[in-house]
Design a protein around this motif. Structure first.
Motif, PDB file in Angstrom:
ATOM      1  N   GLN A   2       0.789  -1.183  -0.031  1.00 51.39           N
ATOM      2  CA  GLN A   2       0.285   0.157   0.234  1.00 51.39           C
ATOM      3  C   GLN A   2       0.815   1.241   0.078  1.00 51.39           C
ATOM      4  O   GLN A   2       0.580   2.223  -0.803  1.00 51.39           O
ATOM      5  CB  GLN A   2      -0.962  -0.026   1.266  1.00 51.39           C
ATOM      6  CG  GLN A   2      -2.173  -0.997   1.101  1.00 51.39           C
ATOM      7  CD  GLN A   2      -3.319  -0.915   1.769  1.00 51.39           C
ATOM      8  OE1 GLN A   2      -3.032  -0.228   3.160  1.00 51.39           O
ATOM      9  NE2 GLN A   2      -4.266  -1.445   1.651  1.00 51.39           N
ATOM     10  N   ASP A   3       1.980   1.254   0.585  1.00 53.94           N
ATOM     11  CA  ASP A   3       2.935   2.488   0.774  1.00 53.94           C
ATOM     12  C   ASP A   3       3.482   2.822  -0.705  1.00 53.94           C
ATOM     13  O   ASP A   3       3.634   3.728  -1.139  1.00 53.94           O
ATOM     14  CB  ASP A   3       3.865   2.261   1.628  1.00 53.94           C
ATOM     15  CG  ASP A   3       3.488   2.533   2.975  1.00 53.94           C
ATOM     16  OD1 ASP A   3       4.128   2.048   4.079  1.00 53.94           O
ATOM     17  OD2 ASP A   3       2.388   2.957   3.352  1.00 53.94           O
ATOM     18  N   TYR A   6       0.736   4.169  -2.746  1.00 56.52           N
ATOM     19  CA  TYR A   6       0.465   5.546  -2.277  1.00 56.52           C
ATOM     20  C   TYR A   6       1.739   6.577  -3.013  1.00 56.52           C
ATOM     21  O   TYR A   6       1.264   7.456  -3.706  1.00 56.52           O
ATOM     22  CB  TYR A   6       0.729   5.823  -0.852  1.00 56.52           C
ATOM     23  CG  TYR A   6       0.117   7.118  -0.209  1.00 56.52           C
ATOM     24  CD1 TYR A   6      -1.074   7.601  -0.085  1.00 56.52           C
ATOM     25  CD2 TYR A   6       1.088   8.105  -0.132  1.00 56.52           C
ATOM     26  CE1 TYR A   6      -1.373   8.802   0.059  1.00 56.52           C
ATOM     27  CE2 TYR A   6       1.073   9.379   0.338  1.00 56.52           C
ATOM     28  CZ  TYR A   6      -0.402   9.766   0.513  1.00 56.52           C
ATOM     29  OH  TYR A   6      -0.833  10.974   0.860  1.00 56.52           O
ATOM     30  N   GLN A   7       2.796   6.195  -2.753  1.00 54.08           N
ATOM     31  CA  GLN A   7       4.057   6.836  -3.335  1.00 54.08           C
ATOM     32  C   GLN A   7       3.879   6.934  -4.957  1.00 54.08           C
ATOM     33  O   GLN A   7       3.955   8.202  -5.552  1.00 54.08           O
ATOM     34  CB  GLN A   7       5.307   6.135  -3.141  1.00 54.08           C
ATOM     35  CG  GLN A   7       5.572   6.326  -1.667  1.00 54.08           C
ATOM     36  CD  GLN A   7       5.558   7.676  -0.836  1.00 54.08           C
ATOM     37  OE1 GLN A   7       6.001   8.488  -1.666  1.00 54.08           O
ATOM     38  NE2 GLN A   7       5.104   7.928   0.193  1.00 54.08           N
ATOM     39  N   GLY A   9       1.070   6.597  -6.445  1.00 56.31           N
ATOM     40  CA  GLY A   9      -0.268   7.421  -6.805  1.00 56.31           C
ATOM     41  C   GLY A   9       0.104   9.144  -6.686  1.00 56.31           C
ATOM     42  O   GLY A   9      -0.237   9.942  -7.334  1.00 56.31           O
ATOM     43  N   GLU A  10       0.999   9.500  -5.586  1.00 54.54           N
ATOM     44  CA  GLU A  10       1.383  10.823  -5.293  1.00 54.54           C
ATOM     45  C   GLU A  10       2.223  11.353  -6.602  1.00 54.54           C
ATOM     46  O   GLU A  10       2.071  12.521  -7.143  1.00 54.54           O
ATOM     47  CB  GLU A  10       2.204  11.043  -4.284  1.00 54.54           C
ATOM     48  CG  GLU A  10       1.395  11.124  -2.898  1.00 54.54           C
ATOM     49  CD  GLU A  10       0.721  12.333  -2.872  1.00 54.54           C
ATOM     50  OE1 GLU A  10      -0.111  12.994  -3.649  1.00 54.54           O
ATOM     51  OE2 GLU A  10       0.770  12.918  -1.732  1.00 54.54           O
ATOM     52  N   ARG A  37      -8.656  11.204   0.959  1.00 51.44           N
ATOM     53  CA  ARG A  37      -7.404  11.712   0.194  1.00 51.44           C
ATOM     54  C   ARG A  37      -6.326  10.529   0.003  1.00 51.44           C
ATOM     55  O   ARG A  37      -6.061  10.360  -1.163  1.00 51.44           O
ATOM     56  CB  ARG A  37      -6.767  12.857   0.688  1.00 51.44           C
ATOM     57  CG  ARG A  37      -5.988  13.537  -0.180  1.00 51.44           C
ATOM     58  CD  ARG A  37      -5.282  14.920   0.261  1.00 51.44           C
ATOM     59  NE  ARG A  37      -4.146  14.552   1.224  1.00 51.44           N
ATOM     60  CZ  ARG A  37      -2.883  14.257   0.812  1.00 51.44           C
ATOM     61  NH1 ARG A  37      -2.756  14.280  -0.420  1.00 51.44           N
ATOM     62  NH2 ARG A  37      -2.021  13.755   1.848  1.00 51.44           N
ATOM     63  N   ALA A  38      -6.221   9.848   1.143  1.00 53.79           N
ATOM     64  CA  ALA A  38      -5.231   8.859   1.081  1.00 53.79           C
ATOM     65  C   ALA A  38      -5.849   7.511   0.021  1.00 53.79           C
ATOM     66  O   ALA A  38      -5.170   6.970  -0.697  1.00 53.79           O
ATOM     67  CB  ALA A  38      -4.876   8.146   2.360  1.00 53.79           C
ATOM     68  N   ILE A  41      -5.717   8.667  -3.475  1.00 51.24           N
ATOM     69  CA  ILE A  41      -4.257   8.619  -4.086  1.00 51.24           C
ATOM     70  C   ILE A  41      -3.722   7.233  -4.187  1.00 51.24           C
ATOM     71  O   ILE A  41      -3.292   6.950  -5.255  1.00 51.24           O
ATOM     72  CB  ILE A  41      -3.446   9.371  -3.057  1.00 51.24           C
ATOM     73  CG1 ILE A  41      -3.866  10.837  -3.177  1.00 51.24           C
ATOM     74  CG2 ILE A  41      -1.962   9.053  -3.507  1.00 51.24           C
ATOM     75  CD1 ILE A  41      -2.997  11.691  -1.948  1.00 51.24           C
ATOM     76  N   ARG A  42      -3.913   6.323  -3.344  1.00 50.72           N
ATOM     77  CA  ARG A  42      -3.623   4.738  -3.372  1.00 50.72           C
ATOM     78  C   ARG A  42      -4.470   4.082  -4.630  1.00 50.72           C
ATOM     79  O   ARG A  42      -3.826   3.441  -5.422  1.00 50.72           O
ATOM     80  CB  ARG A  42      -3.937   3.958  -2.094  1.00 50.72           C
ATOM     81  CG  ARG A  42      -3.199   2.906  -2.006  1.00 50.72           C
ATOM     82  CD  ARG A  42      -3.334   2.172  -0.549  1.00 50.72           C
ATOM     83  NE  ARG A  42      -2.554   3.230   0.406  1.00 50.72           N
ATOM     84  CZ  ARG A  42      -3.035   3.824   1.319  1.00 50.72           C
ATOM     85  NH1 ARG A  42      -4.231   4.053   1.468  1.00 50.72           N
ATOM     86  NH2 ARG A  42      -2.159   4.430   2.184  1.00 50.72           N
ATOM     87  N   ASN A  43      -5.575   4.283  -4.690  1.00 53.98           N
ATOM     88  CA  ASN A  43      -6.470   3.401  -5.626  1.00 53.98           C
ATOM     89  C   ASN A  43      -6.626   3.955  -6.808  1.00 53.98           C
ATOM     90  O   ASN A  43      -6.643   3.444  -7.780  1.00 53.98           O
ATOM     91  CB  ASN A  43      -7.881   3.115  -4.759  1.00 53.98           C
ATOM     92  CG  ASN A  43      -7.568   2.027  -3.677  1.00 53.98           C
ATOM     93  OD1 ASN A  43      -7.384   1.161  -3.637  1.00 53.98           O
ATOM     94  ND2 ASN A  43      -7.789   2.761  -2.517  1.00 53.98           N
ATOM     95  N   GLY A  46      -2.493   5.479  -7.781  1.00 55.38           N
ATOM     96  CA  GLY A  46      -1.533   4.575  -7.496  1.00 55.38           C
ATOM     97  C   GLY A  46      -1.778   3.199  -8.159  1.00 55.38           C
ATOM     98  O   GLY A  46      -0.946   2.329  -8.741  1.00 55.38           O
TER      99      GLY A  46
END
Length: 131
Positions: A2-3, A6-7, A9-10, A37-38, A41-43, A46
């Motif tokens: 997931q991290d 997220y990265q 995605g950002e 927001r997270a 970004i992730r789904n 990312g």
């Protein structure tokens, strides 16, 4: 995993929406809105935007049609700017909204066209101010 999503995605979000939008979004995020927001970004960014099946330009065109048909003017404005960043021309955006008008109704296509016209005016004013 997931991290990593997220990265990624950002990174993609910044490339597509631009740093000004991303910075403003981060600045307006609070404890309540951070989970949404997270998640996005992730789904969205990312995972889906990173998939190889469609290029960013094509994804932008799909988003314009979907957000118009779903009557989401705030998101539509964001994604019109993103579409321009992804190489979709103003004329092509107009064509998308004509297609939307045919399949989702003239008021829907007209509303999307109004959102685009307002954004184009903002962008033109920004360009004149920066020139």
């Amino acid at each position: 995993m997931q991290d990593d999503l997220y990265q990624l995605g950002e990174k993609i979000r910044g490339e597509v929406l631009g740093p000004a939008y991303v910075n403003a979004s981060q600045a307006s995020t609070d404890e309540f809105s951070e989970p949404m927001r997270a998640f996005a970004i992730r789904n969205l960014w990312g995972d889906i935007w990173a998939r190889p099946g469609l290029d960013r330009r094509s994804r932008s065109i799909v988003n314009l049609a979907l957000l118009s048909a779903a009557n989401r003017p705030n998101e539509l404005k964001i994604h019109i700017r993103a579409a321009l960043n992804n190489g979709v021309t103003r004329a092509e955006i107009g064509e998308v909204f004509l297609q939307v008008a045919l399949y989702a109704g003239v008021p829907t296509g007209s509303d999307a066209t109004r959102v685009a016209k307002l954004l184009f005016a903002e962008l033109d004013a920004e360009a004149r101010a920066g020139a």
